[in-house]
Scaffold this motif. Structure first.
Motif, mmCIF file in Angstrom:
data_model
loop_
_atom_site.group_PDB
_atom_site.id
_atom_site.type_symbol
_atom_site.label_atom_id
_atom_site.label_comp_id
_atom_site.label_asym_id
_atom_site.label_seq_id
_atom_site.Cartn_x
_atom_site.Cartn_y
_atom_site.Cartn_z
ATOM 1 N N PRO A 186 -41.422 -29.435 -2.529
ATOM 2 C CA PRO A 186 -42.340 -30.494 -2.078
ATOM 3 C C PRO A 186 -43.782 -29.985 -2.107
ATOM 4 C CG PRO A 186 -41.181 -29.530 -0.218
ATOM 5 C CD PRO A 186 -40.574 -28.925 -1.444
ATOM 6 N N PHE A 187 -44.725 -30.910 -2.151
ATOM 7 C CA PHE A 187 -46.137 -30.541 -2.226
ATOM 8 C C PHE A 187 -46.545 -29.643 -1.055
ATOM 9 C CE2 PHE A 187 -50.622 -31.476 -1.228
ATOM 10 C CZ PHE A 187 -51.204 -31.000 -2.395
ATOM 11 N N GLY A 188 -45.978 -29.920 0.114
ATOM 12 C CA GLY A 188 -46.320 -29.128 1.294
ATOM 13 C C GLY A 188 -46.019 -27.651 1.130
ATOM 14 N N TYR A 189 -45.036 -27.329 0.302
ATOM 15 C CA TYR A 189 -44.713 -25.924 0.056
ATOM 16 C C TYR A 189 -45.905 -25.190 -0.553
ATOM 17 C CZ TYR A 189 -42.692 -21.783 -2.165
ATOM 18 O OH TYR A 189 -42.450 -20.500 -2.569
ATOM 19 N N LEU A 190 -46.594 -25.838 -1.473
ATOM 20 C CA LEU A 190 -47.745 -25.203 -2.106
ATOM 21 C C LEU A 190 -48.837 -24.914 -1.079
ATOM 22 C CD1 LEU A 190 -48.014 -27.317 -5.389
ATOM 23 C CD2 LEU A 190 -46.867 -25.120 -5.044
ATOM 24 N N LYS A 191 -49.030 -25.834 -0.137
ATOM 25 C CA LYS A 191 -50.038 -25.626 0.901
ATOM 26 C C LYS A 191 -49.663 -24.464 1.817
ATOM 27 C CE LYS A 191 -53.089 -28.946 0.185
ATOM 28 N NZ LYS A 191 -54.535 -28.671 0.001
ATOM 29 N N VAL A 192 -48.394 -24.427 2.214
ATOM 30 C CA VAL A 192 -47.930 -23.347 3.093
ATOM 31 C C VAL A 192 -47.952 -22.009 2.361
ATOM 32 C CG1 VAL A 192 -45.932 -22.490 4.380
ATOM 33 C CG2 VAL A 192 -46.598 -24.890 4.565
ATOM 34 N N TYR A 219 -47.447 -29.948 7.362
ATOM 35 C CA TYR A 219 -46.998 -30.649 6.146
ATOM 36 C C TYR A 219 -45.548 -31.115 6.245
ATOM 37 C CZ TYR A 219 -51.249 -28.488 4.516
ATOM 38 O OH TYR A 219 -52.564 -28.112 4.406
ATOM 39 N N GLY A 220 -44.987 -31.061 7.457
ATOM 40 C CA GLY A 220 -43.616 -31.497 7.652
ATOM 41 C C GLY A 220 -42.624 -30.697 6.834
#
Length: 347
Positions: free
Chosen positions: A230-236, A263-264
């Motif tokens: 998920p996109f949130g993985y890239l942020k984390v 990012y849930g």
């Protein structure tokens, strides 16, 4: 078992027990015989794998579960996470209808089989069921296995628990169909780093050939395991890389609950960060601390071969393999890493 049909490349979707089976086993024949006897006498078998299951743990368990069901056994399977959720990366594995949450797991099974767990502690909230089981078969390949259970099918020379699961399936008179092969292949490629690690032997490739011969869509399995996030993985991941440190041959970083909450992102999505951090040329050892939903730090470590991280992690209450191991810490990041680095210097 599924019928013998052909896949899109005209390969068989089922491999019979007589087709290029593995030969020989470091596990004593008496142990295999006892395991077969216990299983044959059981009407119901309770299966379990370690918490936060990876492809080897969940895949091995479900593969054997398919075979036991084909024998007419009642099968219950689970893992001991309080937040009982199959990791998204493993959502493609067949057989998940066998899974039940820990609350619905037998409290005192007559026969229980655990997969890929070197200790009772790694079975989480199912530990009480482990202790109450009348017979407990342990299927595992970790050198750090502490010998729990009434019967061990344990081979530290196996690259994956899936290799032992395949032997058990054949010895039970089962065959490889596409569902079973999918589960076993996930275990094999997970624990060999897609055949990159030093544990990749000729026997590993021979097993892979047997599995692929059932008509596996290997490219689809690879995509599910490594090429989706998920996109949130890239942020984390970005946050983790911003705070990465390089200290005297050790590269390490950490991910907090707050990082994920923004990012849930569920905890299970963090598994691949260690594989990015470990690439650092200047480091012999890599570590990633991941804060779980209960506030504990789950520490994943990797070595490039010279350092035995399993021994270090065992000293901190964990375990694993020479070049890949982990432990749990209830202290802060700095305190946890100070202890790890002290042991690393001694090593």
């Amino acid at each position: 078992m599924t019928p013998d049909v052909r896949d899109r490349l005209d390969r068989p979707s089922r491999v019979t027990p007589g087709a290029a089976q593995p030969t020989g086993s470091p596990v004593p024949e008496a142990a295999w015989s006892r395991a077969l006897q216990l299983i044959s006498q059981a009407d119901e078998v309770a299966l379990a794998c370690h918490v936060s299951p990876d492809g080897d743990a969940l895949g091995s368990m479900l593969a054997v579960g398919f075979t036991l069901r084909s024998m007419g056994k009642r099968v219950t399977a689970s893992f001991g996470d309080r937040d009982f959720t199959v990791p998204r990366l493993l959502g493609f594995l067949p057989g998940q209808d066998m899974l039940v949450p820990p609350a619905d797991y037998p409290a005192a099974p007559d026969l229980m089989i655990t997969f890929d767990s070197p200790s009772i502690g790694r079975l989480g909230v199912l530990a009480d069921s482990v202790r109450r089981a009348r017979e407990l078969i342990v299927v595992d390949h970790h050198p750090s296995n502490d010998g729990f259970g009434t019967l061990g099918l344990i081979d530290p020379s196996s690259a994956a628990t899936a290799m032992l699961a395949e032997q058990l399936i054949y010895r039970l008179g089962g065959a490889l169909d596409r569902d079973i092969a999918t589960c076993l292949y996930a275990g094999l490629v997970t624990d060999t780093g897609s055949f990159k690690y030093s544990s990749t032997t000729p026997a590993v490739h021979q097993m892979a050939a047997r599995l692929v011969a059932t008509g596996l869509r290997t490219e689809e399995i690879a995509r599910e395991l490594w090429d989706r996030s998920p996109f949130g993985y890239l942020k984390v991941l970005g946050a983790a890389l911003e705070r990465v440190r390089l200290d005297d041959g050790l590269v390490w970083t950490y991910v907090t609950r707050v990082d994920r909450a923004a990012y849930g992102l569920p905890y299970c999505e963090l598994e691949g960060i260690i594989d990015i951090v470990r690439r650092t040329d200047e480091a012999r050892v890599a570590a990633v601390l991941k804060e779980d939903d209960q506030g504990a730090w789950q520490v994943s470590t990797r070595s490039k071969g010279h350092v035995d991280v399993a021994a270090i992690c065992a000293a901190l209450g964990g375990g694993g393999h020479h070049s890949a191991a982990g432990f749990t810490s209830h202290e802060g990041v700095e305190e946890t890493m100070a202890k790890f680095q002290e042991l690393l210097r001694e090593a």
